[in-house]
Design a protein around this motif. Structure first.
Motif, PDB file in Angstrom:
ATOM      1  N   ILE A   8       0.845  -1.202   0.000  1.00 13.68           N
ATOM      2  CA  ILE A   8       0.000   0.000   0.000  1.00 13.68           C
ATOM      3  C   ILE A   8       0.881   1.253   0.000  1.00 13.68           C
ATOM      4  O   ILE A   8       0.630   2.213  -0.726  1.00 13.68           O
ATOM      5  CB  ILE A   8      -0.954   0.003   1.205  1.00 13.68           C
ATOM      6  N   THR A   9       1.941   1.204   0.780  1.00 14.16           N
ATOM      7  CA  THR A   9       2.860   2.334   0.837  1.00 14.16           C
ATOM      8  C   THR A   9       3.491   2.560  -0.525  1.00 14.16           C
ATOM      9  O   THR A   9       3.593   3.697  -1.001  1.00 14.16           O
ATOM     10  CB  THR A   9       3.957   2.086   1.884  1.00 14.16           C
ATOM     11  N   LEU A  10       3.901   1.484  -1.147  1.00 12.51           N
ATOM     12  CA  LEU A  10       4.504   1.600  -2.471  1.00 12.51           C
ATOM     13  C   LEU A  10       3.509   2.147  -3.492  1.00 12.51           C
ATOM     14  O   LEU A  10       3.869   2.946  -4.360  1.00 12.51           O
ATOM     15  CB  LEU A  10       5.056   0.256  -2.930  1.00 12.51           C
ATOM     16  N   LEU A  11       2.257   1.718  -3.400  1.00 11.71           N
ATOM     17  CA  LEU A  11       1.224   2.216  -4.321  1.00 11.71           C
ATOM     18  C   LEU A  11       1.003   3.722  -4.121  1.00 11.71           C
ATOM     19  O   LEU A  11       0.873   4.462  -5.100  1.00 11.71           O
ATOM     20  CB  LEU A  11      -0.095   1.470  -4.112  1.00 11.71           C
ATOM     21  N   CYS A  12       0.979   4.147  -2.873  1.00 13.95           N
ATOM     22  CA  CYS A  12       0.810   5.580  -2.580  1.00 13.95           C
ATOM     23  C   CYS A  12       1.989   6.376  -3.120  1.00 13.95           C
ATOM     24  O   CYS A  12       1.809   7.453  -3.714  1.00 13.95           O
ATOM     25  CB  CYS A  12       0.665   5.819  -1.076  1.00 13.95           C
ATOM     26  N   ARG A  13       3.167   5.853  -2.924  1.00 11.28           N
ATOM     27  CA  ARG A  13       4.354   6.542  -3.432  1.00 11.28           C
ATOM     28  C   ARG A  13       4.356   6.583  -4.957  1.00 11.28           C
ATOM     29  O   ARG A  13       4.728   7.603  -5.554  1.00 11.28           O
ATOM     30  CB  ARG A  13       5.624   5.864  -2.929  1.00 11.28           C
ATOM     31  N   LEU A  14       3.949   5.486  -5.565  1.00  7.56           N
ATOM     32  CA  LEU A  14       3.873   5.425  -7.018  1.00  7.56           C
ATOM     33  C   LEU A  14       2.873   6.461  -7.543  1.00  7.56           C
ATOM     34  O   LEU A  14       3.150   7.182  -8.498  1.00  7.56           O
ATOM     35  CB  LEU A  14       3.479   4.018  -7.484  1.00  7.56           C
ATOM     36  N   LYS A  15       1.709   6.523  -6.926  1.00  7.06           N
ATOM     37  CA  LYS A  15       0.680   7.490  -7.329  1.00  7.06           C
ATOM     38  C   LYS A  15       1.199   8.927  -7.181  1.00  7.06           C
ATOM     39  O   LYS A  15       0.989   9.758  -8.068  1.00  7.06           O
ATOM     40  CB  LYS A  15      -0.570   7.282  -6.467  1.00  7.06           C
ATOM     41  N   ALA A  16       1.875   9.200  -6.065  1.00  6.74           N
ATOM     42  CA  ALA A  16       2.421  10.543  -5.837  1.00  6.74           C
ATOM     43  C   ALA A  16       3.477  10.870  -6.886  1.00  6.74           C
ATOM     44  O   ALA A  16       3.518  11.979  -7.429  1.00  6.74           O
ATOM     45  CB  ALA A  16       2.992  10.658  -4.432  1.00  6.74           C
ATOM     46  N   ALA A  17       4.336   9.906  -7.195  1.00  6.56           N
ATOM     47  CA  ALA A  17       5.391  10.126  -8.191  1.00  6.56           C
ATOM     48  C   ALA A  17       4.778  10.334  -9.562  1.00  6.56           C
ATOM     49  O   ALA A  17       5.227  11.201 -10.331  1.00  6.56           O
ATOM     50  CB  ALA A  17       6.361   8.944  -8.203  1.00  6.56           C
ATOM     51  N   GLN A  18       3.755   9.580  -9.890  1.00  5.67           N
ATOM     52  CA  GLN A  18       3.096   9.740 -11.188  1.00  5.67           C
ATOM     53  C   GLN A  18       2.426  11.118 -11.289  1.00  5.67           C
ATOM     54  O   GLN A  18       2.499  11.784 -12.322  1.00  5.67           O
ATOM     55  CB  GLN A  18       2.058   8.631 -11.406  1.00  5.67           C
ATOM     56  N   THR A  19       1.807  11.539 -10.201  1.00  8.92           N
ATOM     57  CA  THR A  19       1.172  12.858 -10.190  1.00  8.92           C
ATOM     58  C   THR A  19       2.234  13.945 -10.370  1.00  8.92           C
ATOM     59  O   THR A  19       2.039  14.896 -11.145  1.00  8.92           O
ATOM     60  CB  THR A  19       0.418  13.076  -8.868  1.00  8.92           C
ATOM     61  N   ARG A  20       3.336  13.771  -9.693  1.00  7.24           N
ATOM     62  CA  ARG A  20       4.422  14.765  -9.796  1.00  7.24           C
ATOM     63  C   ARG A  20       4.984  14.800 -11.205  1.00  7.24           C
ATOM     64  O   ARG A  20       5.239  15.887 -11.757  1.00  7.24           O
ATOM     65  CB  ARG A  20       5.513  14.428  -8.782  1.00  7.24           C
ATOM     66  N   ILE A  21       5.170  13.620 -11.810  1.00  8.37           N
ATOM     67  CA  ILE A  21       5.674  13.558 -13.184  1.00  8.37           C
ATOM     68  C   ILE A  21       4.680  14.230 -14.132  1.00  8.37           C
ATOM     69  O   ILE A  21       5.072  14.996 -15.017  1.00  8.37           O
ATOM     70  CB  ILE A  21       5.945  12.096 -13.602  1.00  8.37           C
ATOM     71  N   LYS A  22       3.411  13.960 -13.921  1.00  6.65           N
ATOM     72  CA  LYS A  22       2.372  14.544 -14.765  1.00  6.65           C
ATOM     73  C   LYS A  22       2.385  16.077 -14.643  1.00  6.65           C
ATOM     74  O   LYS A  22       2.289  16.787 -15.640  1.00  6.65           O
ATOM     75  CB  LYS A  22       1.004  13.993 -14.354  1.00  6.65           C
ATOM     76  N   GLU A  23       2.530  16.564 -13.401  1.00  4.02           N
ATOM     77  CA  GLU A  23       2.592  18.024 -13.181  1.00  4.02           C
ATOM     78  C   GLU A  23       3.809  18.624 -13.862  1.00  4.02           C
ATOM     79  O   GLU A  23       3.724  19.694 -14.473  1.00  4.02           O
ATOM     80  CB  GLU A  23       2.642  18.333 -11.681  1.00  4.02           C
ATOM     81  N   LEU A  24       4.958  17.934 -13.731  1.00  7.62           N
ATOM     82  CA  LEU A  24       6.180  18.454 -14.332  1.00  7.62           C
ATOM     83  C   LEU A  24       6.118  18.425 -15.855  1.00  7.62           C
ATOM     84  O   LEU A  24       6.590  19.338 -16.522  1.00  7.62           O
ATOM     85  CB  LEU A  24       7.397  17.686 -13.822  1.00  7.62           C
ATOM     86  N   GLU A  25       5.567  17.337 -16.417  1.00  5.83           N
ATOM     87  CA  GLU A  25       5.472  17.221 -17.875  1.00  5.83           C
ATOM     88  C   GLU A  25       4.501  18.246 -18.457  1.00  5.83           C
ATOM     89  O   GLU A  25       4.759  18.818 -19.512  1.00  5.83           O
ATOM     90  CB  GLU A  25       5.041  15.803 -18.274  1.00  5.83           C
ATOM     91  N   SER A  26       3.399  18.498 -17.768  1.00  2.93           N
ATOM     92  CA  SER A  26       2.415  19.436 -18.293  1.00  2.93           C
ATOM     93  C   SER A  26       2.815  20.898 -18.001  1.00  2.93           C
ATOM     94  O   SER A  26       2.285  21.807 -18.616  1.00  2.93           O
ATOM     95  CB  SER A  26       1.037  19.151 -17.694  1.00  2.93           C
ATOM     96  N   GLY A  27       3.731  21.102 -17.081  1.00  2.00           N
ATOM     97  CA  GLY A  27       4.174  22.442 -16.763  1.00  2.00           C
ATOM     98  C   GLY A  27       3.361  23.089 -15.640  1.00  2.00           C
ATOM     99  O   GLY A  27       3.600  24.233 -15.275  1.00  2.00           O
ATOM    100  N   GLU A  28       2.393  22.350 -15.094  1.00  3.00           N
ATOM    101  CA  GLU A  28       1.570  22.896 -14.010  1.00  3.00           C
ATOM    102  C   GLU A  28       2.428  23.258 -12.794  1.00  3.00           C
ATOM    103  O   GLU A  28       2.244  24.316 -12.187  1.00  3.00           O
ATOM    104  CB  GLU A  28       0.495  21.901 -13.592  1.00  3.00           C
TER     105      GLU A  28
END
Length: 122
Positions: A8-28
């Motif tokens: 569960i911890t790994l899934l939460c970290r994965l989701k957070a990392a994906q969100t961060r990558i998405k924010e960085l890629e989109s420029g948000e």
């Protein structure tokens, strides 16, 4: 249980990392950071402007107070000069009176001497 927790911890970290990558890629994220920076920059600009205005006001006040001091000093110097002139005039008047008094005394002594001489002769 530890395996489930780790998963569960790994899934939460994965989701957070994906969100961060998405924010960085989109420029948000960059836009958000840029907005925060702009807000802080404007706040510092306002603070700097206010401090500059305060400094200018303090400088104007210093000049105004200095000019008042100079006016007071000039007034005091004029009063001192007037007092000196008055004292000099008074001194001259007293010297003249003293000389007149001495002359009167000398005249009176001469007259007394003449009267004494006439008295002795008679």
């Amino acid at each position: 249980m530890p395996d489930t927790y780790d998963y569960i911890t790994l899934l939460c970290r994965l989701k957070a990392a994906q969100t961060r990558i998405k924010e960085l890629e989109s420029g948000e994220r960059y836009i958000h950071l840029q907005e925060l920076h702009q807000k802080e920059y404007m706040a510092y600009e306002r603070k700097l402007r206010r401090l500059t205005q305060d400094l200018a006001a303090a400088h104007r006040e210093t000049i105004r107070v200095r000019n008042y001091w100079f006016q007071v000093l000039e007034d005091m110097q004029r009063e001192l000069e007037q007092a000196k002139r008055k004292a000099e005039q008074e001194l001259k008047k007293m010297e003249k009176r003293a000389l007149d008094a001495e002359k009167q005394r000398d005249d009176a002594l001469d007259k007394a001497k003449e009267i004494r001489l006439q008295y002795y002769e008679t």
